[in-house]
Design a protein around this motif. Structure first.
Motif, PDB file in Angstrom:
ATOM      1  N   GLU A 221       0.828  -1.212   0.000  1.00 28.98           N
ATOM      2  CA  GLU A 221       0.000   0.000   0.000  1.00 28.98           C
ATOM      3  C   GLU A 221       0.862   1.261   0.000  1.00 28.98           C
ATOM      4  N   GLU A 225       1.328   4.107  -3.052  1.00 22.37           N
ATOM      5  CA  GLU A 225       1.116   5.537  -2.831  1.00 22.37           C
ATOM      6  C   GLU A 225       2.328   6.347  -3.293  1.00 22.37           C
ATOM      7  N   THR A 226       3.511   5.776  -3.094  1.00 21.66           N
ATOM      8  CA  THR A 226       4.739   6.476  -3.467  1.00 21.66           C
ATOM      9  C   THR A 226       5.002   6.400  -4.962  1.00 21.66           C
ATOM     10  N   PRO A 228       2.994   5.331  -8.342  1.00 22.06           N
ATOM     11  CA  PRO A 228       1.771   4.877  -9.041  1.00 22.06           C
ATOM     12  C   PRO A 228       2.041   3.704  -9.972  1.00 22.06           C
TER      13      PRO A 228
END
Length: 233
Positions: A221, A225-226, A228
């Motif tokens: 996760e 987020e870091t 794409p």
């Protein structure tokens, strides 16, 4: 001049050749190099792709991409420790704060035992060994995944290894400078040092749990987020 897919792939090979092993850092550098090469070729149409690439690379200085890699490592390490602080704060909120107080009470009571010093050392080194085993297992999983995807991500590497280094240093300084060097000295600690020892070992256990269990469990996760594009890897 618009670079072709083949030339873009050549830039990826070029960054790997110059010791940039992380795909996200490679991508950032390739994007920068591609834009710069296109600008250079626009000003000097007679230059070949390789000549324009070398001109662009020289702008990075004597150490090449090293400064960029170190800067990204520093950036991602700071991001990692912000996550540690974020999850640490949760331990001072209900319901986890009850467990925190429970740990404080247990370790305070342990100090009244004859073998309290040995228990404290066993806990510290036990957690350190668990962290070492976890890091080794996670690294094997990461290597298998890398063989399939052909990509290695900087933040993923930091998540898998940074906690181990931090816990190792924490354990060393706790044993070397905070705890007495014998059972007798431990039993004769003053109130301040005794309470401080309780807080430090409790903090150590919570931080270890976060780095060993919580963050790796949320790794996918956090990485999505870091990066794409991580979901596509």
């Amino acid at each position: 001049m618009k670079l072709t897919k083949i030339q873009i792939e050549e830039l990826y090979k070029f960054t790997r050749k110059h010791y940039v092993e992380y795909y996200d850092v490679q991508t950032e550098l390739v994007d920068h190099l591609a834009n710069d090469i296109e600008s250079i070729c626009k000003e000097n149409p007679s230059l070949s792709f390789e000549e324009a690439r070398d001109i662009s690379f020289k702008k990075f200085g004597v150490f090449g991409f090293m400064d960029v890699v170190q800067s990204k490592e520093s950036q991602m390490t700071k991001k990692y420790f912000k996550l540690i602080l974020k999850f640490m704060k949760e331990w001072f909120q209900l319901p986890k704060i009850a467990l925190t107080f429970g740990l404080l009470f247990v370790f305070y009571e342990i100090q009244s035992l004859e073998n309290a010093y040995e228990i404290y050392l066993s806990v510290i080194f036990g957690v350190f060994i668990i962290q070492l085993i976890t890091v080794l297992l996670n690294r094997k999983k990461q290597q298998k995944k890398q063989q399939i995807t052909k990509r290695r991500w900087l933040f993923e590497s930091i998540i898998q290894t940074q906690g181990f280094g931090s816990i190792g240093l924490f354990a060393f300084y706790t044993v070397e400078f905070l705890l007495p060097n014998s059972s007798i000295a431990f039993s004769e600690m003053g109130l301040f040092r005794s309470v401080l020892s309780v807080f430090v070992i409790t903090f150590f256990i919570i931080m270890s749990y976060i780095s060993i269990v919580v963050i790796p469990k949320k790794a996918t996760e956090l990485l999505a987020e870091t990066y794409p594009e991580f979901k596509l890897s």
